[in-house]
Write an enzyme that holds these catalytic residues in place. Structure first.
Site, PDB file in Angstrom:
ATOM      1  N   GLU A  82       0.823  -1.200   0.000  1.00 10.82           N
ATOM      2  CA  GLU A  82       0.000   0.000   0.000  1.00 10.82           C
ATOM      3  C   GLU A  82       0.860   1.254   0.000  1.00 10.82           C
ATOM      4  OE1 GLU A  82      -4.054   0.150   1.945  1.00 10.82           O
ATOM      5  OE2 GLU A  82      -2.960   1.507   3.273  1.00 10.82           O
ATOM      6  N   HIS A 120       8.033 -26.355   1.626  1.00  9.54           N
ATOM      7  CA  HIS A 120       7.611 -27.531   0.873  1.00  9.54           C
ATOM      8  C   HIS A 120       6.658 -27.142  -0.247  1.00  9.54           C
ATOM      9  CE1 HIS A 120       9.304 -30.706   3.520  1.00  9.54           C
ATOM     10  NE2 HIS A 120       9.178 -29.776   4.440  1.00  9.54           N
ATOM     11  N   LYS A 133     -13.040   1.736  -3.174  1.00  7.77           N
ATOM     12  CA  LYS A 133     -14.188   2.009  -2.310  1.00  7.77           C
ATOM     13  C   LYS A 133     -15.294   2.724  -3.077  1.00  7.77           C
ATOM     14  CE  LYS A 133     -11.516   2.354   1.993  1.00  7.77           C
ATOM     15  NZ  LYS A 133     -11.075   3.267   3.081  1.00  7.77           N
TER      16      LYS A 133
END
Length: 533
Positions: A328, A357, A460
């Site tokens: 951000e 793994h 938003k």
């Protein structure tokens, strides 16, 4: 195709020149496997001199975000005396005192749940930095048998996820303290969580206000609601503290103190690291060394991803925390001069050795589009049981870390090693502050503003428009005389350019019984009507 480049082994003198240790912080950095160019330190001396000056101005109170006329002061939170205004210093100190006093009152039973029982659990409702920081602290420093309040989180607007959390609280819901975190007080995810929690409390015949605390901006919608409903307490979120750097504010300190964490030690660790990372000397500043390694590994353009591999279960959430802090802050479309760019630094990872793994095969032999940051903790903790002669489980963990790093470097891959003495409140504070400062210095190197996030705001706004489209679609279907094809509905809503979005909205509404779907030959040929049609 695997890389054919094989890195030469690092000789002792090269290792010594690229190894940094700060014993007072319990921290060391090893850059010897980062394949730094011979002239890296000289070439970046002037840009770092400018970066150090930028950071000094930031801490002195310069406007860091011209878009909002906002200062950035998370450094003042752990050293109030450095705040540029006496009122800020007083506010920081008073808030810290109030946080500690409130936690003591809860622990001593001076403030109790509605049934006069001691509080047993803590539910934090927040999103982004308002949840990630507290989650990292809770997971890194908590202990199921020692936590004064057991932490739980609403950190999304997923109703199924919130129901699972409430189910986990079970009979303890009546003795759960709720902390609601939102600077603006109108963040949708947090507002939704608050409403769902309120309904769950009401279903038990309880009033959430008697168990609720707000951390929010003074005068915000949430602040006014908490005052109106008589919540237990309200703590401030200041405009000069961004969500992703708020963990050493009340956002992180209050839930940590309620859990029983030594928040003064957390602040001491962050403050000590701030002191070390203010040094205007590249080779003696650990955050600057981190930033230099990032710059060299990515060409200063984010050309490589940062894979974070903490070999410690208590740091399992660290990569997730760094995703917001780093991405951000550094993911920007314009530089400080307003030029269009495409900057960023992608972060992913999880704990070793579990997840080596999962993806070390690709890291070693696949596309070379990353550099690794391995994190080791010297103090093992747990039982010192010898699994094999002279070998404990902790020895295996360290061997897997060093072995993985060696395998990566032998394949010509970059791998930085960060070492902490132990995981406790002090050292977690060091770790958090180290990466906060590295982000700030790196942003200065690449000439971007690390402290605004227009892309988040764009998302938003788009979500708000989509919800408005859904509301209009529901109204139109309720008034329709017959099921409607999607094309016809889009035309009626003047949304012919938003048909894919409208389809997904209708599909979701139908899956939850809120509209009726009348199947056609293919899913996109469906017709739609109000649920009761």
């Amino acid at each position: 195709m695997a890389s054919s480049t094989v890195a030469p082994s690092v000789d002792w003198q090269a290792f010594r020149s690229l190894f940094f240790a700060e014993p007072e912080l319990g921290l060391s950095l090893d850059l010897s496997a980062m394949r730094l160019a011979d002239d890296a330190f000289d070439r970046l001396a002037d840009p770092f001199a400018r970066a150090f000056d930028d950071m000094a101005q930031l801490e002195a109170g310069a406007i860091a975000n011209p878009d909002e006329g906002r200062q950035v002061g998370h450094y003042w939170l752990r050293a109030p005396a450095t705040a540029p205004e006496p009122a800020m210093r007083q506010a920081i100190e008073e808030t810290l005192d109030r946080v500690e006093a409130f936690a003591r009152e809860i622990h001593r039973g001076e403030r109790t749940a509605a049934n006069n029982e001691l509080f047993s659990d803590l539910l934090l409702i927040g999103i982004g930095g308002s949840a990630l920081g507290p989650q990292l602290v809770a997971d890194a420093l908590g202990h199921p048998d020692l936590d004064r309040l057991r932490p739980h989180f609403f950190d999304n607007t997923d109703p199924d996820g919130m129901e699972r959390t409430l189910d986990g609280l079970g009979a303890h819901l009546a003795t759960t303290l709720v902390v609601v975190v939102s600077k603006s007080g109108s963040t949708p995810e947090t507002r939704n969580g608050l409403e769902i929690a309120s309904a769950a409390w009401a279903a038990r015949g309880l009033d959430l206000a008697t168990a609720a605390v707000a951390i929010t901006g003074v005068g915000s919608h949430l602040d006014r609601r908490a005052e109106r409903e008589g919540w237990m307490a309200r703590f401030p979120m200041w405009e000069w503290v961004g969500g992703r750097t708020s963990v050493t504010s009340a956002v992180g300190l209050l839930p940590a103190a309620l859990q029983g964490v030594d928040i003064r030690a957390l602040l001491r660790g962050a403050a000590a690291c701030d002191t070390a990372t203010r040094r205007p000397e590249l080779r003696r500043n650990p955050a600057a060394l981190l930033a230099l390694a990032w710059f060299e590994a990515t060409g200063g353009r984010g050309a490589k991803d940062m894979v974070v591999l903490p070999y410690k279960d208590r740091l399992a959430l660290f990569a997730r925390y760094l995703q917001q802090l780093v991405m951000e802050s550094l993911g920007k479309g314009r530089d400080l001069a307003g030029n269009e760019i495409a900057q960023g630094l992608t972060v992913y990872g999880n704990k070793g050795s579990t997840d080596q793994h999962a993806y070390v095969q690709q890291l070693r032999e696949g596309v070379e589009n990353f550099f690794a940051v391995c994190v080791q903790v010297l103090e093992d903790g747990g039982a010192p049981l010898e699994i094999e002669p002279r070998t404990t489980a902790g020895d295996f963990l360290r061997a897997f870390l060093l072995g993985t790093r060696q395998a990566l470097t032998e394949a010509g891959r970059r791998a930085l090693l960060l070492t902490l003495d132990r995981v406790d409140a002090f050292h977690l504070g060091v770790l958090i502050a180290l990466f906060e400062r590295a982000v700030g210095l790196y942003a200065s190197l690449i000439r971007i503003n690390a402290y605004h996030q227009p892309g988040v705001e764009a998302g938003k706004k788009a979500a708000a428009a989509i919800l408005d489209l859904q509301r209009r679609a529901l109204a139109a279907l309720a008034e329709a005389d017959a099921p409607m094809e999607l094309d016809a509905l889009a035309s009626a809503l003047d949304a012919v350019d938003r048909q894919p979005t409208l389809y997904y909205l209708l599909a979701g509404l139908a899956a939850n019984g809120r509209v009726a779907r009348h199947a056609g030959g293919q899913p996109l040929d469906s017709r739609w009507s109000a649920a009761d049609s």
